[in-house]
Design an enzyme around this catalytic site. Sequence first.
Site, PDB file in Angstrom:
ATOM      1  N   TYR A  36      -7.005  -1.289   9.083  1.00 15.15           N
ATOM      2  CA  TYR A  36      -7.310  -1.109   7.673  1.00 15.15           C
ATOM      3  C   TYR A  36      -8.353  -0.007   7.535  1.00 15.15           C
ATOM      4  O   TYR A  36      -9.113   0.305   8.450  1.00 15.15           O
ATOM      5  CB  TYR A  36      -7.746  -2.395   6.967  1.00 15.15           C
ATOM      6  CG  TYR A  36      -6.594  -3.348   6.742  1.00 15.15           C
ATOM      7  CD1 TYR A  36      -5.702  -3.143   5.707  1.00 15.15           C
ATOM      8  CD2 TYR A  36      -6.405  -4.431   7.593  1.00 15.15           C
ATOM      9  CE1 TYR A  36      -4.633  -4.006   5.507  1.00 15.15           C
ATOM     10  CE2 TYR A  36      -5.338  -5.294   7.397  1.00 15.15           C
ATOM     11  CZ  TYR A  36      -4.455  -5.072   6.357  1.00 15.15           C
ATOM     12  OH  TYR A  36      -3.395  -5.921   6.177  1.00 15.15           O
TER      13      TYR A  36
ATOM     14  N   TYR B 266       0.809  -1.216   0.000  1.00 18.16           N
ATOM     15  CA  TYR B 266       0.000   0.000   0.000  1.00 18.16           C
ATOM     16  C   TYR B 266       0.849   1.276   0.000  1.00 18.16           C
ATOM     17  O   TYR B 266       0.298   2.377  -0.072  1.00 18.16           O
ATOM     18  CB  TYR B 266      -0.934   0.021   1.212  1.00 18.16           C
ATOM     19  CG  TYR B 266      -1.905  -1.130   1.212  1.00 18.16           C
ATOM     20  CD1 TYR B 266      -2.922  -1.208   0.270  1.00 18.16           C
ATOM     21  CD2 TYR B 266      -1.802  -2.148   2.146  1.00 18.16           C
ATOM     22  CE1 TYR B 266      -3.818  -2.270   0.262  1.00 18.16           C
ATOM     23  CE2 TYR B 266      -2.693  -3.214   2.151  1.00 18.16           C
ATOM     24  CZ  TYR B 266      -3.691  -3.263   1.212  1.00 18.16           C
ATOM     25  OH  TYR B 266      -4.571  -4.315   1.207  1.00 18.16           O
TER      26      TYR B 266
ATOM     27  N   ASN C 225     -15.156   5.181   2.611  1.00 16.94           N
ATOM     28  CA  ASN C 225     -15.459   4.140   3.596  1.00 16.94           C
ATOM     29  C   ASN C 225     -14.731   4.338   4.923  1.00 16.94           C
ATOM     30  O   ASN C 225     -15.250   3.982   5.979  1.00 16.94           O
ATOM     31  CB  ASN C 225     -15.139   2.758   3.028  1.00 16.94           C
ATOM     32  CG  ASN C 225     -16.146   2.333   1.984  1.00 16.94           C
ATOM     33  OD1 ASN C 225     -17.289   2.770   1.992  1.00 16.94           O
ATOM     34  ND2 ASN C 225     -15.716   1.489   1.071  1.00 16.94           N
TER      35      ASN C 225
ATOM     36  N   ASN D 175     -11.255   0.594   6.055  1.00 21.52           N
ATOM     37  CA  ASN D 175     -12.703   0.496   6.224  1.00 21.52           C
ATOM     38  C   ASN D 175     -13.150   0.280   7.667  1.00 21.52           C
ATOM     39  O   ASN D 175     -14.344   0.326   7.953  1.00 21.52           O
ATOM     40  CB  ASN D 175     -13.266  -0.616   5.341  1.00 21.52           C
ATOM     41  CG  ASN D 175     -13.123  -0.284   3.866  1.00 21.52           C
ATOM     42  OD1 ASN D 175     -12.733   0.816   3.486  1.00 21.52           O
ATOM     43  ND2 ASN D 175     -13.432  -1.250   3.027  1.00 21.52           N
TER      44      ASN D 175
ATOM     45  N   HIS E  10      -4.859   5.828  -1.471  1.00 16.31           N
ATOM     46  CA  HIS E  10      -5.596   5.624  -0.219  1.00 16.31           C
ATOM     47  C   HIS E  10      -4.707   5.806   1.014  1.00 16.31           C
ATOM     48  O   HIS E  10      -5.218   5.852   2.125  1.00 16.31           O
ATOM     49  CB  HIS E  10      -6.207   4.222  -0.224  1.00 16.31           C
ATOM     50  CG  HIS E  10      -7.680   4.188   0.060  1.00 16.31           C
ATOM     51  ND1 HIS E  10      -8.525   5.264  -0.065  1.00 16.31           N
ATOM     52  CD2 HIS E  10      -8.473   3.165   0.462  1.00 16.31           C
ATOM     53  CE1 HIS E  10      -9.744   4.901   0.247  1.00 16.31           C
ATOM     54  NE2 HIS E  10      -9.744   3.631   0.579  1.00 16.31           N
TER      55      HIS E  10
ATOM     56  N   ASP F  69      -7.798  10.842   1.813  1.00 12.32           N
ATOM     57  CA  ASP F  69      -7.841  11.096   0.370  1.00 12.32           C
ATOM     58  C   ASP F  69      -9.280  11.361  -0.049  1.00 12.32           C
ATOM     59  O   ASP F  69     -10.214  10.945   0.636  1.00 12.32           O
ATOM     60  CB  ASP F  69      -7.282   9.885  -0.383  1.00 12.32           C
ATOM     61  CG  ASP F  69      -8.079   8.617  -0.123  1.00 12.32           C
ATOM     62  OD1 ASP F  69      -8.849   8.203  -1.004  1.00 12.32           O
ATOM     63  OD2 ASP F  69      -7.945   8.044   0.975  1.00 12.32           O
TER      64      ASP F  69
END
Length: 167
Positions: free
Chosen positions: A64, A14, A110, A66, A19, A89
């Site tokens: 994470y 990532y 989310n 979400n 994100h 973001d």
Amino acid sequence: MYIIVGLGNFGAKYDWTYHNLGFMTCDALANKMGIAFTKEKYKALIAEGNLQGQKVILAKPLTYMNNSGEAVTLLKQKFKDAKILVIVDDIDLPAGKIRYRERGSSGTHNGLRSIVSFIGEDFERVKIGIGRDQEKDLADFVLSKIQDKELFAKAIDDASDFILGKL
């Protein structure tokens, strides 16, 4: 007291994805404040410092994106009177544009949706625009590697300067 939460996902895959702009901005803030992420608690990686006599906690949730609300609610429960600012973001803003809001809805994000579901809409946010690649699926786009690193390095620097000026 301020709690500044950068949203993102942990793991090398990532790094430098759209994100993870919240994480990268938190890293820039820590660097500018001369502090480091050394503690793991409240389901987050934590850096603590002081700025102009005010305690500041930087947090990168380990849940994470979400499920970011899990970490934010633990921080809010521990530091009841702290102001919370979330860095995130935003696909609805042009790439590199910075926007500040005192409060508001989660929109289509989310990570923000998770936080709002736990603590409501009453927290500040700094959004970094990423634009939208209409040719890619939304999830694929936000998890893709940033193409214009120069533009987003400047956006991260601008966002961190804005936040430091606000404290």
